[in-house]
Design a protein around this motif. Structure first.
Motif, PDB file in Angstrom:
ATOM      1  N   LYS A 243       0.828  -1.204   0.000  1.00 41.31           N
ATOM      2  CA  LYS A 243       0.000   0.000   0.000  1.00 41.31           C
ATOM      3  C   LYS A 243       0.863   1.255   0.000  1.00 41.31           C
ATOM      4  CE  LYS A 243      -3.674   2.319   2.638  1.00 41.31           C
ATOM      5  NZ  LYS A 243      -2.929   3.566   2.865  1.00 41.31           N
ATOM      6  N   SER A 244       1.897   1.246   0.842  1.00 44.20           N
ATOM      7  CA  SER A 244       2.773   2.399   0.937  1.00 44.20           C
ATOM      8  C   SER A 244       3.505   2.652  -0.374  1.00 44.20           C
ATOM      9  CB  SER A 244       3.780   2.191   2.072  1.00 44.20           C
ATOM     10  OG  SER A 244       4.678   3.274   2.163  1.00 44.20           O
ATOM     11  N   MET A 245       4.000   1.588  -1.004  1.00 41.92           N
ATOM     12  CA  MET A 245       4.772   1.750  -2.234  1.00 41.92           C
ATOM     13  C   MET A 245       3.890   2.144  -3.419  1.00 41.92           C
ATOM     14  SD  MET A 245       7.650  -1.260  -1.977  1.00 41.92           S
ATOM     15  CE  MET A 245       8.554  -0.616  -3.408  1.00 41.92           C
ATOM     16  N   LYS A 246       2.634   1.686  -3.420  1.00 42.08           N
ATOM     17  CA  LYS A 246       1.734   2.048  -4.513  1.00 42.08           C
ATOM     18  C   LYS A 246       1.392   3.538  -4.488  1.00 42.08           C
ATOM     19  CE  LYS A 246       1.071  -1.933  -6.588  1.00 42.08           C
ATOM     20  NZ  LYS A 246       1.463  -2.148  -7.997  1.00 42.08           N
TER      21      LYS A 246
ATOM     22  N   ALA B 255       1.036  15.589   1.388  1.00 41.51           N
ATOM     23  CA  ALA B 255      -0.107  15.476   0.483  1.00 41.51           C
ATOM     24  C   ALA B 255      -0.686  14.064   0.461  1.00 41.51           C
ATOM     25  CB  ALA B 255       0.302  15.900  -0.929  1.00 41.51           C
ATOM     26  N   THR B 256       0.186  13.062   0.393  1.00 42.87           N
ATOM     27  CA  THR B 256      -0.287  11.685   0.238  1.00 42.87           C
ATOM     28  C   THR B 256      -0.342  10.920   1.553  1.00 42.87           C
ATOM     29  OG1 THR B 256       1.937  10.794  -0.149  1.00 42.87           O
ATOM     30  CG2 THR B 256       0.729  11.640  -2.063  1.00 42.87           C
ATOM     31  N   GLY B 257       0.411  11.368   2.549  1.00 43.86           N
ATOM     32  CA  GLY B 257       0.477  10.636   3.807  1.00 43.86           C
ATOM     33  C   GLY B 257       1.378   9.421   3.761  1.00 43.86           C
ATOM     34  N   GLU B 258       2.033   9.213   2.614  1.00 48.52           N
ATOM     35  CA  GLU B 258       2.905   8.053   2.450  1.00 48.52           C
ATOM     36  C   GLU B 258       4.376   8.492   2.474  1.00 48.52           C
ATOM     37  OE1 GLU B 258       1.860   5.124   2.583  1.00 48.52           O
ATOM     38  OE2 GLU B 258      -0.280   5.311   2.160  1.00 48.52           O
ATOM     39  N   HIS B 259       5.249   7.507   2.672  1.00 47.00           N
ATOM     40  CA  HIS B 259       6.680   7.763   2.640  1.00 47.00           C
ATOM     41  C   HIS B 259       7.153   7.892   1.194  1.00 47.00           C
ATOM     42  CE1 HIS B 259       7.270   6.907   6.934  1.00 47.00           C
ATOM     43  NE2 HIS B 259       6.377   5.951   6.778  1.00 47.00           N
ATOM     44  N   SER B 260       8.287   8.547   1.006  1.00 49.98           N
ATOM     45  CA  SER B 260       8.909   8.590  -0.312  1.00 49.98           C
ATOM     46  C   SER B 260      10.093   7.625  -0.322  1.00 49.98           C
ATOM     47  CB  SER B 260       9.383  10.013  -0.646  1.00 49.98           C
ATOM     48  OG  SER B 260      10.365  10.451   0.272  1.00 49.98           O
ATOM     49  N   PHE B 261      10.463   7.196  -1.526  1.00 46.88           N
ATOM     50  CA  PHE B 261      11.557   6.241  -1.684  1.00 46.88           C
ATOM     51  C   PHE B 261      12.559   6.777  -2.694  1.00 46.88           C
ATOM     52  CE2 PHE B 261       8.048   3.664  -0.175  1.00 46.88           C
ATOM     53  CZ  PHE B 261       8.651   2.787   0.736  1.00 46.88           C
ATOM     54  N   THR B 262      13.840   6.562  -2.407  1.00 45.13           N
ATOM     55  CA  THR B 262      14.914   6.986  -3.293  1.00 45.13           C
ATOM     56  C   THR B 262      15.651   5.754  -3.803  1.00 45.13           C
ATOM     57  OG1 THR B 262      15.234   9.076  -2.120  1.00 45.13           O
ATOM     58  CG2 THR B 262      17.056   8.308  -3.478  1.00 45.13           C
ATOM     59  N   LEU B 263      15.823   5.662  -5.103  1.00 47.77           N
ATOM     60  CA  LEU B 263      16.541   4.535  -5.690  1.00 47.77           C
ATOM     61  C   LEU B 263      18.020   4.622  -5.330  1.00 47.77           C
ATOM     62  CD1 LEU B 263      16.437   2.058  -7.550  1.00 47.77           C
ATOM     63  CD2 LEU B 263      16.847   3.598  -9.478  1.00 47.77           C
TER      64      LEU B 263
END
Length: 221
Positions: free
Chosen positions: A43-46, A191-199
């Motif tokens: 859910k978080s990654m989507k 805005a989204t309430g989710e975490h961000s991910f860095t490659l």
């Protein structure tokens, strides 16, 4: 379009109605299967924001990392991700290993965290980071390896603390795959309430033998 199915799951349902993920990821806390239908990580990654998506601009240390490296040669290691095979057959084992360190929001060098993520992409040149086949937090990948070693290999071998061992690679209808290492930002997007991910790193493509010709169970039915 309706709600999408999870990226993949094993073809059987356990007595507790848990549907394992494609790679049989296990929870770090209790060792049970992660449920592909109720995965908080999925859910978080989507819904996440992704950074450094260009493959020629992977995560790199800046001045902070270089300074740290001058004091401690190990501190400036950039994240790396490798697999132990350049090609794989369905049902074969595979080991994914992560190494190196990262830089936190304050520019300080830190170890890779339990909540950083390794994700599988097939084909290897998949450009949408949300189209992963399976994903695991490093803590869950580590616990999956421990369980595999204990249950199937007798627990006699020393288990690496930085490795995700997959006992049986699943059937995927692609000729190439790769794993990618995503560093999770501890702060949620407003805005989204989710975490961000860095490659941070990729294994690069590995070849799936007969990937485009081997039928899945669905095709055989």
């Amino acid at each position: 379009r309706g709600q999408q199915d999870p990226p993949g799951h094993a073809p059987h349902v356990h007595h507790d109605h848990t549907i394992p993920t494609l790679l049989g990821v296990r929870h770090a806390d209790h060792g049970g299967f992660v449920n592909a239908l109720h995965s908080g990580l999925y859910k978080s990654m989507k819904g996440a924001t992704y950074r450094n998506l260009k493959r020629n601009q992977l995560y790199a240390f800046d001045t902070y990392g270089q300074v740290a490296a001058s004091a401690n040669e190990d501190a400036g290691q950039q994240p790396r991700l490798t697999v132990d095979k350049g090609s794989i057959s369905f049902g074969s084992s595979l080991a994914v290993t992560w190494n190196g360190q990262k830089r936190d929001r304050h520019g300080q060098v830190a170890p890779l965290g339990d909540k950083d993520v390794v994700a599988l992409y097939c084909p290897a040149d998949e450009t949408n980071p949300r189209n992963f086949r399976d994903a695991a937090r490093l803590s869950d990948a580590r616990r999956t390896t421990f369980h595999l070693m204990e249950e199937y290999e007798g627990g006699y071998e020393i288990v690496p603390n930085n490795q995700w061992r997959i006992g049986s690679f699943p059937t995927v209808r692609e000729e190439t795959c790769e794993f990618r290492l995503w560093l999770r930002d501890d702060h949620r997007d407003k805005a989204t309430g989710e975490h961000s991910f860095t490659l941070a790193a990729t294994t690069g493509p590995f070849f799936v033998k007969h990937g485009s010709t081997t039928p899945t169970s669905i095709h055989l039915a």
